[in-house]
Design a protein around this motif. Structure first.
Motif, short mmCIF file in Angstrom:
data_model
loop_
_atom_site.label_atom_id
_atom_site.label_comp_id
_atom_site.label_asym_id
_atom_site.label_seq_id
_atom_site.Cartn_x
_atom_site.Cartn_y
_atom_site.Cartn_z
N ASP A 245 31.92 -99.78 -27.39
CA ASP A 245 31.48 -100.42 -28.61
C ASP A 245 31.95 -101.87 -28.56
O ASP A 245 33.10 -102.14 -28.21
CB ASP A 245 32.09 -99.68 -29.81
N TRP B 106 31.04 -97.10 -37.98
CA TRP B 106 31.37 -98.53 -38.01
C TRP B 106 30.13 -99.40 -38.06
O TRP B 106 30.16 -100.52 -38.57
CB TRP B 106 32.21 -98.91 -36.79
N ARG B 107 29.03 -98.90 -37.53
CA ARG B 107 27.79 -99.66 -37.55
C ARG B 107 26.97 -99.40 -38.81
O ARG B 107 25.84 -99.88 -38.94
CB ARG B 107 26.94 -99.31 -36.31
N SER C 293 25.41 -104.03 -29.77
CA SER C 293 26.52 -103.29 -30.41
C SER C 293 27.30 -102.46 -29.40
O SER C 293 28.34 -101.91 -29.74
CB SER C 293 25.99 -102.39 -31.53
N ASN D 128 32.39 -103.69 -31.09
CA ASN D 128 33.21 -103.94 -32.27
C ASN D 128 34.68 -104.04 -31.83
O ASN D 128 35.23 -103.08 -31.28
CB ASN D 128 33.03 -102.80 -33.28
#
Length: 426
Positions: free
Chosen positions: A286, A331-332, A160, A288
């Motif tokens: 991150d 977000w995680r 992640s 993401n």
């Protein structure tokens, strides 16, 4: 009537929000102490000239918040916009007497008069970790390991986050071989640092404006587009024996042996453009794609101490902020579990009968002395309302002390999740 809002681009942190921040701070503090780093304090204000001496125009000038004296004249003091010059001043003051290596960390708030973004506020909290004394790459490795240990401590999902690595010696070598002067080099490195934010065509156009020729521009763009150290050495064959490449290869080798290889990758476009940065640089990202901003960064600054004393004090540093980490955890999908993890067991002790109020207060005092968290109500309350209130406030259990319990010299604790009820002696 005065406004109930805080100053523009600052934010109130109510307990439910602060709970998340405190978890972030406590996690970082725990890991730093594990590595032998010591926490310190310093003044809220600092001399403005410190930041003006070795910062670019934003942090040291336009983003600096000066304060006035009693005559309402601009003083020589400013609110702290960052930590590096201040901790360097502290170390320089007593460097000869301090035990080496010097491992310091702090968790504090800062203020910059800058344009706010979703990921960055004018007031922000930040962990600062600094090591002074040596320019050995083993100190770089320790700082990198500490930074990754903090991310691992958050128990974030695998893959992640990623650590991007580069070296300012590599960048300086490339620019020097292109015969770019030191004055122009400042502008060039600053533009290179914006590689992820600006289209390549825009960067090339600005390079032309600062009088770079086509060959220089072509080589700089080629450097920024390199993906691996192997590609870098093919593009610039003479670079393979440079200190920057050798140090970076050694660091990546050691990190691979520590099983960190899947977290680390070389990134040529990572620059960091402050005047006093040299040697290794890194940023934590991150993975993401919706969160393109760095979680935090790190770099070496071996000669910032010269604005205070004659000697160079080798130093290496990194600083994660609170907002980017909070967004990463959000977000995680980790915030709910964090809140549950940080919630200590809380008991609710209502006053059901007025004549038992002293008994409730005494019982609460006793349980608190045993380390339990007890909340009492501020007036007589019906039992069913006490249950409703305790459930709404997410208390774990309710303390029952009525007339029958008092006669038997006991009190009961009812678990509000399982509804199990247990009696204890008063």
């Amino acid at each position: 009537m005065l406004s109930t809002n805080p100053p523009k681009w600052t934010f109130d942190r109510y307990p439910h929000e602060y709970q998340i921040r405190k978890y972030i701070f406590d996690t970082r503090r725990k890991v730093c102490i594990r590595f032998g780093y010591q926490e310190y304090l310093w003044p809220l204000v600092e001399y403005a000239e410190i930041w003006k001496a070795k910062s670019w125009e934003d942090v040291g000038w336009s983003e600096l918040t000066r304060i006035t004296n009693r005559e309402w004249e601009i003083s020589d003091l400013a609110l702290r916009p960052e930590m590096t010059p201040t901790v360097t001043r502290m170390v320089a003051k007593n460097y000869a007497q301090l035990a080496k290596p010097i491992r310091y960390f702090s968790i504090a708030n800062f203020y910059r008069n800058e344009r706010p973004q979703r990921w960055r506020n004018r007031e922000f909290w930040q962990l600062n970790v600094d090591m002074f004394w040596t320019d050995s790459i083993y100190s770089d490795i320790e700082i990198l390991t500490l930074a990754m240990s903090i991310m691992i401590e958050f128990n974030a999902p695998k893959r992640s986050w990623k650590l991007h690595l580069n070296n300012r010696f590599i960048i300086d070598w490339v620019l020097s071989t292109l015969w770019i002067s030191d004055d122009v080099k400042r502008e060039v490195t600053r533009l290179m640092d914006k590689r992820e934010k600006l289209p390549q065509a825009d960067i090339e156009a600005i390079f032309e404006e600062i009088w770079l020729n086509k060959e220089q521009i072509s080589k700089i763009i080629a450097y920024m587009n390199v993906k691996t150290l192997q590609e870098l050495q093919k593009e610039f064959p003479n670079l393979r024996w440079s200190r920057g490449v050798e140090d970076t290869l050694k660091i990546m080798e050691v990190l691979s042996n520590l099983w960190y290889w899947e977290y680390v990758e070389f990134k040529s476009s990572l620059i960091r453009w402050f005047d006093y940065y040299d040697g290794m640089v890194f940023e934590m990202f991150d993975t993401n794609p919706e969160n393109k901003r760095a979680l935090f960064g790190w770099w070496r600054y071996n000669w910032l101490s010269k604005i205070f004393i004659k000697d160079d004090i080798p130093a290496v540093w990194f600083a994660p902020g609170d907002e980017t980490t909070k967004l990463f955890l959000e977000w995680r999908g980790m915030l709910d579990s964090i809140i549950q993890k940080t919630n200590n067991e809380k008991l609710y002790a209502p006053i059901i009968d007025e004549w038992l109020e002293n008994d409730i207060f005494n019982l609460s005092k006793t349980l608190r002395s045993q380390g339990k968290n007890i909340v009492t109500w501020l007036e007589v309350q019906k039992f069913w309302k006490a249950i409703q209130y305790a459930d709404k406030q997410w208390y774990d259990a309710i303390v029952i002390l009525w007339e029958n319990e008092k006669k038997e010299w006991i009190y009961k604790i009812k678990n509000l999740k399982t509804w199990e009820e247990n009696g204890f002696k008063l």
